[in-house]
Design an enzyme around this catalytic site. Structure first.
Site, short mmCIF file in Angstrom:
data_model
loop_
_atom_site.label_atom_id
_atom_site.label_comp_id
_atom_site.label_asym_id
_atom_site.label_seq_id
_atom_site.Cartn_x
_atom_site.Cartn_y
_atom_site.Cartn_z
CE LYS A 114 -1.55 64.53 9.29
NZ LYS A 114 -1.34 63.93 10.62
CE1 TYR A 172 -5.90 47.10 -19.81
CE2 TYR A 172 -6.54 48.83 -18.28
CZ TYR A 172 -5.79 48.39 -19.36
OH TYR A 172 -4.93 49.25 -19.98
C1 PLP Z 1 -2.46 64.17 11.47
C2 PLP Z 1 -2.33 64.60 12.88
C3 PLP Z 1 -3.38 65.30 13.53
C4 PLP Z 1 -4.74 65.49 12.93
O1 PLP Z 1 -5.53 64.36 13.16
P1 PLP Z 1 -7.09 64.36 12.74
O2 PLP Z 1 -7.58 63.06 13.23
O3 PLP Z 1 -7.11 64.46 11.26
O4 PLP Z 1 -7.69 65.54 13.40
C5 PLP Z 1 -3.13 65.78 14.80
N1 PLP Z 1 -1.96 65.58 15.42
C6 PLP Z 1 -0.95 64.90 14.84
C7 PLP Z 1 0.31 64.69 15.58
C8 PLP Z 1 -1.11 64.37 13.56
O5 PLP Z 1 -0.12 63.68 12.99
#
Ligand code: PLP
Length: 338
Positions: A33, A247
């Site tokens: 994702k 800045y």
């Molecule tokens: C993002 C997510 C993961 C992955 O989590 P990590 O801690 O990066 O392994 C797993 N399950 C769901 C539902 C998530 O939203």
């Protein structure tokens, strides 16, 4: 603009470690994702497919469409379908979501075992199954999410027990419909809380990218960060003692100092809170405020490695590696270095 390098050697080594822990690579679902946590979704998807991974997890349907050819199935965490697909499954995040999906949609039911973020309550399991049948959905999985698997406490254990109970009840309900469910609970931290995997899949995100941090006292695998962020030099100058940079002039040279501007700024994901309080792994100090498209470091190197472990940068800002990675500019060029 700066650029990102990715190490296939690190990615494959992390996958080896996860596969060893879980018992088989066939149970690994790679979480890609948000542009694969900033690494570049298509590049990471392709490498994972090369390794032999068949399951992927994303947030949106459009993310799934982008990497569809590389996997056998793709789980979509927070979206509804715009087109039919036999490869995609969509998470039911609450009872109300059931009616949002067209008849025939393949869904996976999320059950809230204690995180209290998304998912139906365990006591709503029967109602959820009735409503999925009524709407003509096809349920292909039941899942939950862990809230504290990285902390040294019993929280992981009671969520594990709650999910095992959900699995038993859901199996009976699914059998009546002829549904073949897959069960999955563990995120990266959860994977390393037990040997083997009593579920059908794990959802590996941050461990894949080599930036998992577990509490002291918990088993912590030797993962390798996959991503490094680099800047290219724009200009070098020698500051005279007493001159200030950028800045608001928050950095003042205490002696004559050679500094250079690099072509990465907060618009590219270099969190501005690190201004004047970060040094690279080579010990090169960031000087003054980070600008939108530039940052100044105390060196005259042509190419500067800004970080090779997002957790180091995150610490200087008071956040976690996840946020630093996920906020990296999509437009930064990404290249494999091995
Ligand atoms: C993002 C997510 C993961 C992955 O989590 P990590 O801690 O990066 O392994 C797993 N399950 C769901 C539902 C998530 O939203």
């Amino acid at each position: 603009m700066g650029y990102i390098t990715l190490s296939r050697e690190a990615l494959f080594s992390n996958l080896d470690i996860i596969a060893h822990q879980v018992g088989t690579k066939d149970k690994i679902g790679v979480v890609l994702k948000d542009n694969a946590y900033g690494h570049g979704a298509v590049m990471v998807a392709q490498a994972c497919a090369e390794y032999g991974i068949t399951h992927a997890v994303v947030r949106l349907e459009r993310e799934a469409l982008e990497i569809e050819p590389f996997f056998e199935d793709l789980l979509i965490l927070g979206d509804v379908p715009t087109q039919p697909s036999q490869k995609f499954s969509y998470v039911v995040n609450s009872l109300d979501w059931i009616e949002r999906f067209p008849s025939g949609t393949r869904v996976e039911l999320k059950v809230d075992t204690g995180m209290h973020r998304n998912g139906i309550a365990p006591k709503q399991l029967e109602e959820a199954f009735e409503r999925m049948v009524g709407t003509g959905l096809v349920c292909v999985g039941v899942m939950s999410h862990l809230r504290s698997a990285d902390t040294l406490s019993s929280e992981w254990y009671w969520q594990r027990c709650a999910f095992d109970e959900v699995k038993n009840r859901a199996s009976v309900l699914a059998q009546k419909q002829g549904w073949n469910l897959r069960f999955h609970l563990s995120n990266s931290a959860g994977i390393f809380r037990s040997n083997g995997c009593s579920d059908d899949m794990v959802r590996a995100g941050i461990a894949l990218y080599g930036c998992l941090e577990m509490d002291k006292g918990l088993f912590s695998p030797e993962l390798k960060p996959v991503l490094s962020l680099w800047g290219e030099k724009i200009a070098t100058r020698t500051l005279k003692k007493g001159e200030r940079i950028g800045y608001n002039g928050i950095y003042q040279a205490s002696e004559d100092e050679v500094v250079s501007t690099y072509d990465v700024g907060y618009a590219n994901g270099l969190d501005r809170l690190a201004s004047n309080r970060y040094a690279t792994p080579e010990g090169i100090a960031l000087r003054g405020r980070i600008s939108m498209d530039n940052a100044v470091f105390s060196t005259d190197k042509e190419e500067l490695m800004i970080f090779d472990n997002a957790n180091d940068y995150a610490r200087s800002v008071g956040t976690i590696g996840y946020e630093i990675l996920a906020c990296l500019d999509k437009d930064l060029k990404r290249v494999w270095v091995d």
